[in-house]
Write an enzyme that holds these catalytic residues in place. Sequence first.
Site, PDB file in Angstrom:
ATOM      1  N   GLU A  46       6.684  44.895  28.553  1.00 34.40           N
ATOM      2  CA  GLU A  46       6.930  46.069  29.382  1.00 34.40           C
ATOM      3  C   GLU A  46       6.934  45.727  30.859  1.00 34.40           C
ATOM      4  O   GLU A  46       7.775  46.206  31.616  1.00 34.40           O
ATOM      5  CB  GLU A  46       5.876  47.150  29.093  1.00 34.40           C
ATOM      6  CG  GLU A  46       6.008  47.791  27.711  1.00 34.40           C
ATOM      7  CD  GLU A  46       7.348  48.470  27.531  1.00 34.40           C
ATOM      8  OE1 GLU A  46       7.942  48.925  28.528  1.00 34.40           O
ATOM      9  OE2 GLU A  46       7.812  48.548  26.381  1.00 34.40           O
ATOM     10  N   TYR A 104       4.267  55.258  32.881  1.00 31.71           N
ATOM     11  CA  TYR A 104       5.275  54.775  31.946  1.00 31.71           C
ATOM     12  C   TYR A 104       4.714  53.684  31.030  1.00 31.71           C
ATOM     13  O   TYR A 104       4.793  53.771  29.798  1.00 31.71           O
ATOM     14  CB  TYR A 104       6.528  54.242  32.678  1.00 31.71           C
ATOM     15  CG  TYR A 104       7.348  53.433  31.729  1.00 31.71           C
ATOM     16  CD1 TYR A 104       8.128  54.072  30.772  1.00 31.71           C
ATOM     17  CD2 TYR A 104       7.242  52.047  31.685  1.00 31.71           C
ATOM     18  CE1 TYR A 104       8.805  53.340  29.819  1.00 31.71           C
ATOM     19  CE2 TYR A 104       7.921  51.310  30.733  1.00 31.71           C
ATOM     20  CZ  TYR A 104       8.694  51.962  29.812  1.00 31.71           C
ATOM     21  OH  TYR A 104       9.342  51.245  28.849  1.00 31.71           O
ATOM     22  N   ASP A 155      11.011  57.479  31.713  1.00 32.95           N
ATOM     23  CA  ASP A 155      11.496  56.526  32.713  1.00 32.95           C
ATOM     24  C   ASP A 155      12.877  56.993  33.139  1.00 32.95           C
ATOM     25  O   ASP A 155      13.318  58.075  32.767  1.00 32.95           O
ATOM     26  CB  ASP A 155      11.514  55.113  32.125  1.00 32.95           C
ATOM     27  CG  ASP A 155      12.493  54.992  30.972  1.00 32.95           C
ATOM     28  OD1 ASP A 155      13.206  55.964  30.698  1.00 32.95           O
ATOM     29  OD2 ASP A 155      12.547  53.933  30.352  1.00 32.95           O
TER      30      ASP A 155
END
Length: 338
Positions: free
Chosen positions: A77, A162, A180
């Site tokens: 991520e 996020y 996002d």
Amino acid sequence: MTDSDAAAADASDDSEAASGGDHEADGGGTDGGSGDAPGLPADLGAVRGALVDWYEADHRDFPWRRTEDAYEILVSEVMSQQTQLDRVVPAWEDFLDEWPTTADLAAADRADVVAFWSDHSLGYNNRAKYLHEAAGQVESEYGGAFPETPDELQELMGVGPYTANAVASFAFDNGDAVVDTNVKRVLYRAFAEIHNADDPDYETVANALMPAGESRIWNNAIMELGGVACGKKPRCDEASCPWREWCHAYQTGDFTAPDVPTQPSFEGSRRQFRGRIVRLLGEHDEMDLDTLGHRIRVDYTPDGEHGREWLRGLLSDLADDGLVKIEEEDTQIIARLQ
DNA sequence: CTCCCGCAGT
DNA sequence: ACTGCGGGAG
């Protein structure tokens, strides 16, 4: 995949529609659809099922989609935050090969992690620092076991709303809906209420849309939709978008998307020179001021506009960021990664 | 040139 | 609410 289906055509709300997915819709009645999210289609179960079925039928096979290890997910991520996924793949594999666990990463020298980051062109070297720091937090504050809720995950350095939801979802199937820029674009296009709102509440809508308790599959699916079918350039038919029959944009032809702030140009920017400095220091261990200056820009002249004073400023900021250490030996100034 | 699975510091 | 932060690919 052939799709066809002229689409927009019937806006009829019949449907149970496509699918037959294994996911039975929402547990009946509770949310009756658009209770807290006006503007969502009445047949939420069909909308959800269509997307999940579409994702399960075919999607990109990124390696991090085959693991449920929170650390491996976190690394993917952070790397993905502004680097194209195809470029992340080799970097992710190399990184985990080098530091397979949070214990390994926490025990590493930050300078090595930053050098790795720069060497793999992952950008934003602060993220390497954050990741290293987060690994240390997991070790020292959680005994090496990741927290499993978005709120706790957000306490980790470099982990915001996020990323917290992404890790909670993909590692533990325990997240809220991720929001996002991709998800925002999808919601903005698909649902008129969002599109027309002065100040759209993406988070509320995204969560109302997500089937409770299925964050792993759902967040994967909606982000895949944003990446494959509903990018800046929409590919509704080519990608067989599962939401065409409900999609406001598809029906009206208005595919405008929320404004994303455009970055100042990179060429000649201070970020470009910061990046060059970090890259060189990753290769050379330590360098003196003027050598560094000549290596990062051809027009470096010690006393010129872009000379020692200018370079000292950059190094000073890098030092404040904890990326570089400046040492003064006699009259010499030496920089190295920290 | 724009785009790309945000975040921390202020 | 605003600003700074990399760099490869299309």
